[in-house]
Design a protein around this motif. Structure first.
Motif, PDB file in Angstrom:
ATOM      1  N   GLY A 236       0.795  -1.223   0.000  1.00  0.00           N
ATOM      2  CA  GLY A 236       0.000   0.000   0.000  1.00  0.00           C
ATOM      3  C   GLY A 236       0.825   1.269   0.000  1.00  0.00           C
ATOM      4  N   GLU A 237       0.139   2.352   0.338  1.00  0.00           N
ATOM      5  CA  GLU A 237       0.729   3.693   0.353  1.00  0.00           C
ATOM      6  C   GLU A 237       1.212   4.049   1.753  1.00  0.00           C
ATOM      7  OE1 GLU A 237       0.915   5.810  -2.353  1.00  0.00           O
ATOM      8  OE2 GLU A 237       0.166   4.132  -3.552  1.00  0.00           O
ATOM      9  N   ALA A 238       2.329   4.747   1.817  1.00  0.00           N
ATOM     10  CA  ALA A 238       2.868   5.168   3.106  1.00  0.00           C
ATOM     11  C   ALA A 238       1.929   6.148   3.789  1.00  0.00           C
ATOM     12  CB  ALA A 238       4.235   5.815   2.908  1.00  0.00           C
TER      13      ALA A 238
ATOM     14  N   GLY B  12      -6.613  -2.924   3.968  1.00  0.00           N
ATOM     15  CA  GLY B  12      -6.673  -2.264   5.269  1.00  0.00           C
ATOM     16  C   GLY B  12      -5.360  -1.570   5.584  1.00  0.00           C
ATOM     17  N   THR B  13      -5.133  -1.335   6.859  1.00  0.00           N
ATOM     18  CA  THR B  13      -3.944  -0.622   7.327  1.00  0.00           C
ATOM     19  C   THR B  13      -2.931  -1.610   7.893  1.00  0.00           C
ATOM     20  OG1 THR B  13      -5.287   1.310   7.849  1.00  0.00           O
ATOM     21  CG2 THR B  13      -3.124   1.200   8.867  1.00  0.00           C
ATOM     22  N   ASP B  14      -1.688  -1.469   7.487  1.00  0.00           N
ATOM     23  CA  ASP B  14      -0.589  -2.286   8.002  1.00  0.00           C
ATOM     24  C   ASP B  14       0.263  -1.429   8.929  1.00  0.00           C
ATOM     25  OD1 ASP B  14      -1.519  -4.150   6.184  1.00  0.00           O
ATOM     26  OD2 ASP B  14       0.258  -4.087   4.905  1.00  0.00           O
ATOM     27  N   PHE B  15       0.894  -2.074   9.908  1.00  0.00           N
ATOM     28  CA  PHE B  15       1.890  -1.409  10.730  1.00  0.00           C
ATOM     29  C   PHE B  15       3.229  -2.058  10.430  1.00  0.00           C
ATOM     30  CE2 PHE B  15       4.740  -0.928  14.253  1.00  0.00           C
ATOM     31  CZ  PHE B  15       4.660   0.430  14.487  1.00  0.00           C
ATOM     32  N   VAL B  16       4.252  -1.245  10.152  1.00  0.00           N
ATOM     33  CA  VAL B  16       5.579  -1.768   9.860  1.00  0.00           C
ATOM     34  C   VAL B  16       6.638  -1.050  10.672  1.00  0.00           C
ATOM     35  CG1 VAL B  16       4.976  -2.500   7.524  1.00  0.00           C
ATOM     36  CG2 VAL B  16       5.962  -0.261   7.866  1.00  0.00           C
ATOM     37  N   ALA B  17       7.651  -1.809  11.057  1.00  0.00           N
ATOM     38  CA  ALA B  17       8.851  -1.278  11.700  1.00  0.00           C
ATOM     39  C   ALA B  17       9.985  -2.178  11.224  1.00  0.00           C
ATOM     40  CB  ALA B  17       8.727  -1.280  13.213  1.00  0.00           C
ATOM     41  N   VAL B  18      10.460  -1.926  10.001  1.00  0.00           N
ATOM     42  CA  VAL B  18      11.445  -2.812   9.383  1.00  0.00           C
ATOM     43  C   VAL B  18      12.712  -2.053   9.018  1.00  0.00           C
ATOM     44  CG1 VAL B  18       9.741  -4.460   8.512  1.00  0.00           C
ATOM     45  CG2 VAL B  18      10.397  -2.528   7.095  1.00  0.00           C
TER      46      VAL B  18
ATOM     47  N   GLY C 296     -11.159  -7.040  11.589  1.00  0.00           N
ATOM     48  CA  GLY C 296     -11.541  -6.598  12.926  1.00  0.00           C
ATOM     49  C   GLY C 296     -10.357  -6.336  13.842  1.00  0.00           C
ATOM     50  N   ALA C 297      -9.174  -6.804  13.461  1.00  0.00           N
ATOM     51  CA  ALA C 297      -7.964  -6.517  14.239  1.00  0.00           C
ATOM     52  C   ALA C 297      -7.555  -5.069  13.964  1.00  0.00           C
ATOM     53  CB  ALA C 297      -6.848  -7.472  13.843  1.00  0.00           C
ATOM     54  N   PRO C 298      -6.735  -4.494  14.822  1.00  0.00           N
ATOM     55  CA  PRO C 298      -6.340  -3.092  14.605  1.00  0.00           C
ATOM     56  C   PRO C 298      -5.592  -2.864  13.289  1.00  0.00           C
ATOM     57  CG  PRO C 298      -5.394  -3.957  16.657  1.00  0.00           C
ATOM     58  CD  PRO C 298      -6.185  -5.052  16.035  1.00  0.00           C
TER      59      PRO C 298
END
Length: 120
Positions: free
Chosen positions: A50-52, A71-77, A91-93
Motif C-alpha cells: 500500500g501507500e505510506a 486495510g492498514t498495516d503497521f511496519v517497523a522494518v 476486525g484486528a487493529p
C-alpha cells in the motif's frame, strides 16, 4: 530493537526508542485470536504494501502505517535483515504487522505455537 512477545491473550510488539519516536507509539497490541498467518521475508521491502501513511520512511528504515486495499498495516522494518510478518483477521487493529526482530525465525515459531488452530 523491536521485540515481539505474547502476554496473555495479546501479541505485543515493543518498539525500540528510535522506532517508537518515528511511529509515535511505544507498543502495538493485537489479539492472539486475530493471527491468521506468520512468516519471515528475507527481502524486508516485500512486506511493505500500500501507500505510506504517518511514520518515517527513510532508505533502509521504514516505521509507521501503510494504507492499502486490504486495510492498514503497521511496519517497523530495517534493511539489515529479514522481517517477521503477521497477517491478521478482519476486525484486528491492523491487517498486517511487519517488524525487524533479532531472531525472526524463533519469534515466528513461538507465535505459531499460540496461533488459533482454525488459522493454521
Amino acid at each position: 530493537m523491536t521485540r515481539v512477545v505474547v502476554e496473555g491473550t495479546e501479541v505485543v510488539v515493543r518498539l525500540g526508542l528510535r522506532e517508537a519516536l518515528a511511529a509515535r507509539r511505544r507498543t502495538v497490541r493485537v489479539p492472539v485470536r486475530a493471527l491468521r498467518g506468520i512468516g519471515v521475508e528475507t527481502s524486508w521491502w516485500r512486506v511493505l504494501r500500500g501507500e505510506a501513511g504517518p511514520g518515517r520512511w527513510l532508505p533502509g528504515r521504514c516505521v509507521g502505517t501503510r494504507r492499502g486495499p486490504d486495510g492498514t498495516d503497521f511496519v517497523a522494518v530495517r534493511s539489515d535483515g529479514p522481517a517477521l510478518y503477521m497477517d491478521l483477521a478482519a476486525g484486528a487493529p491492523f491487517s498486517r504487522v511487519a517488524v525487524s526482530v533479532p531472531d525472526p525465525d524463533a519469534t515466528g515459531s513461538a507465535l505459531r505455537a499460540v496461533m488459533p488452530a482454525e488459522s493454521s
